[in-house]
Design a protein around this motif. Structure first.
Motif, PDB file in Angstrom:
ATOM      1  N   ALA A 182      52.889  24.483  38.963  1.00 34.11           N
ATOM      2  CA  ALA A 182      52.353  24.226  37.629  1.00 34.11           C
ATOM      3  C   ALA A 182      52.980  25.144  36.584  1.00 34.11           C
ATOM      4  O   ALA A 182      53.290  24.722  35.464  1.00 34.11           O
ATOM      5  CB  ALA A 182      50.828  24.388  37.628  1.00 34.11           C
ATOM      6  N   ALA A 183      53.183  26.406  36.947  1.00 34.60           N
ATOM      7  CA  ALA A 183      53.786  27.369  36.020  1.00 34.60           C
ATOM      8  C   ALA A 183      55.218  26.950  35.666  1.00 34.60           C
ATOM      9  O   ALA A 183      55.619  26.983  34.493  1.00 34.60           O
ATOM     10  CB  ALA A 183      53.780  28.765  36.638  1.00 34.60           C
ATOM     11  N   THR A 184      55.979  26.542  36.673  1.00 35.77           N
ATOM     12  CA  THR A 184      57.354  26.110  36.426  1.00 35.77           C
ATOM     13  C   THR A 184      57.377  24.863  35.555  1.00 35.77           C
ATOM     14  O   THR A 184      58.220  24.730  34.658  1.00 35.77           O
ATOM     15  CB  THR A 184      58.078  25.835  37.761  1.00 35.77           C
ATOM     16  N   LYS A 185      56.452  23.953  35.793  1.00 40.15           N
ATOM     17  CA  LYS A 185      56.395  22.704  35.019  1.00 40.15           C
ATOM     18  C   LYS A 185      56.182  22.962  33.531  1.00 40.15           C
ATOM     19  O   LYS A 185      56.744  22.263  32.685  1.00 40.15           O
ATOM     20  CB  LYS A 185      55.291  21.796  35.577  1.00 40.15           C
ATOM     21  N   VAL A 186      55.368  23.971  33.188  1.00 42.96           N
ATOM     22  CA  VAL A 186      55.121  24.249  31.766  1.00 42.96           C
ATOM     23  C   VAL A 186      56.146  25.216  31.179  1.00 42.96           C
ATOM     24  O   VAL A 186      56.072  25.581  30.007  1.00 42.96           O
ATOM     25  CB  VAL A 186      53.692  24.799  31.525  1.00 42.96           C
ATOM     26  N   GLY A 187      57.108  25.646  32.007  1.00 41.06           N
ATOM     27  CA  GLY A 187      58.167  26.518  31.504  1.00 41.06           C
ATOM     28  C   GLY A 187      57.878  27.994  31.588  1.00 41.06           C
ATOM     29  O   GLY A 187      58.564  28.807  30.949  1.00 41.06           O
ATOM     30  N   TRP A 188      56.882  28.375  32.395  1.00 44.51           N
ATOM     31  CA  TRP A 188      56.571  29.793  32.572  1.00 44.51           C
ATOM     32  C   TRP A 188      57.376  30.390  33.723  1.00 44.51           C
ATOM     33  O   TRP A 188      57.544  29.766  34.763  1.00 44.51           O
ATOM     34  CB  TRP A 188      55.100  29.990  32.904  1.00 44.51           C
ATOM     35  N   LYS A 189      57.837  31.591  33.534  1.00 43.37           N
ATOM     36  CA  LYS A 189      58.445  32.377  34.593  1.00 43.37           C
ATOM     37  C   LYS A 189      57.407  33.376  35.075  1.00 43.37           C
ATOM     38  O   LYS A 189      56.822  34.112  34.273  1.00 43.37           O
ATOM     39  CB  LYS A 189      59.694  33.117  34.086  1.00 43.37           C
ATOM     40  N   VAL A 190      57.150  33.386  36.374  1.00 40.57           N
ATOM     41  CA  VAL A 190      56.154  34.301  36.932  1.00 40.57           C
ATOM     42  C   VAL A 190      56.730  35.710  36.957  1.00 40.57           C
ATOM     43  O   VAL A 190      57.796  35.944  37.519  1.00 40.57           O
ATOM     44  CB  VAL A 190      55.750  33.886  38.357  1.00 40.57           C
TER      45      VAL A 190
END
Length: 259
Positions: free
Chosen positions: A194-202
């Motif tokens: 989900a994080a990758t889908k919204v463009g977030w880098k963990v």
């Protein structure tokens, strides 16, 4: 990329379904009261009355929606927390506060967590499910090589121009997809997708490390007690109810869930 937004307010939060986790959450709240007296904690629980005398607790009614387990229901306490704060600091209910928490540390927008590459994590711990995750990443139109697994017992989600709402919505979408494929745990994989889908880098952060140093995760999920015949029957009945409900919801997006 995570935003440069800096949270001005934050709140802790946890999920406490069932008596065991309600009691653990009360202990967590007491620990926060001692070591972070100005902090509040939002608790999603099926028995809010358990927390009526806890001054630093904001409890709300939450029932299990996950088909077999409640792991992915953590997203609802994140959502509730972000209604009144810029950042939600999630702690599992079976977490013990062991020292003072530095609540002055900076929290940036997006997601902060302890992570590792999802392909490595799945290949190591659940290789039998690797093909399902590869197919799912294709459906989501994201390169699986860039996805991270996120540790789910302690992580931070902060507002980021509405991306946080999208993240929680996609989390639910992915969780339902995997449950219908027989994958009922491993929410760290779901969060990473989900994080990758919204463009977030963990990313890790000083704020996350400061909280980790002040806490100890007890992992009470390994302490499984025997249940009676009637409890097993009730559990089986509610499982099928939630499964059929998930199937009906999935029909609204038939191509994503079933093709």
């Amino acid at each position: 990329m995570n935003s440069s937004f800096t949270a001005k307010t934050f709140c802790f939060c946890t999920l406490a379904l069932g008596k065991k986790y309600q009691l653990l959450a009360r202990e967590l709240a007491l620990g926060l009261k001692r070591y972070a007296p100005k902090a509040k904690i939002v608790v999603g629980t099926d028995n809010p009355k358990q927390f009526k005398n806890c001054e630093n607790v904001i409890s709300f009614q939450q029932k299990q929606t996950g088909v077999l387990h409640c792991y992915n229901d953590k997203r609802f306490v994140i959502e509730k927390c972000l209604l009144n704060a810029d950042a939600a600091i999630y702690l599992d209910a079976d977490t013990k506060i062991i020292s003072e928490i530095d609540i002055s540390v900076e929290i940036l927008g997006g997601i902060r967590g302890f992570s590792e590459n999802l392909l490595y994590h799945v290949s190591k711990y659940r290789p039998e499910d690797l093909e399902k995750f590869q197919k799912l990443s294709s459906k989501l139109k994201i390169p699986i090589e860039e996805v991270d697994w996120i540790g789910d017992s302690l992580f931070i989600v902060a507002k980021d121009g509405g991306k946080e709402k999208e993240f929680l919505e996609i989390w639910g979408l992915i969780a339902r997809y995997l449950e219908l494929k027989g994958i009922h745990s491993g929410q760290g994989n779901v969060m990473g997708l989900a994080a990758t889908k919204v463009g977030w880098k963990v990313r890790n952060s000083d704020s996350l490390r400061a909280i980790a140093r002040a806490t100890k995760h007890l992992d009470a999920s390994h302490d499984v007690k025997k249940i009676s015949f009637w409890q097993r029957l009730q559990k089986k009945s509610t499982y099928h109810y939630r499964l059929n409900k998930a199937r009906l919801i999935a029909l609204k997006d038939f191509d994503f869930y079933y093709r």
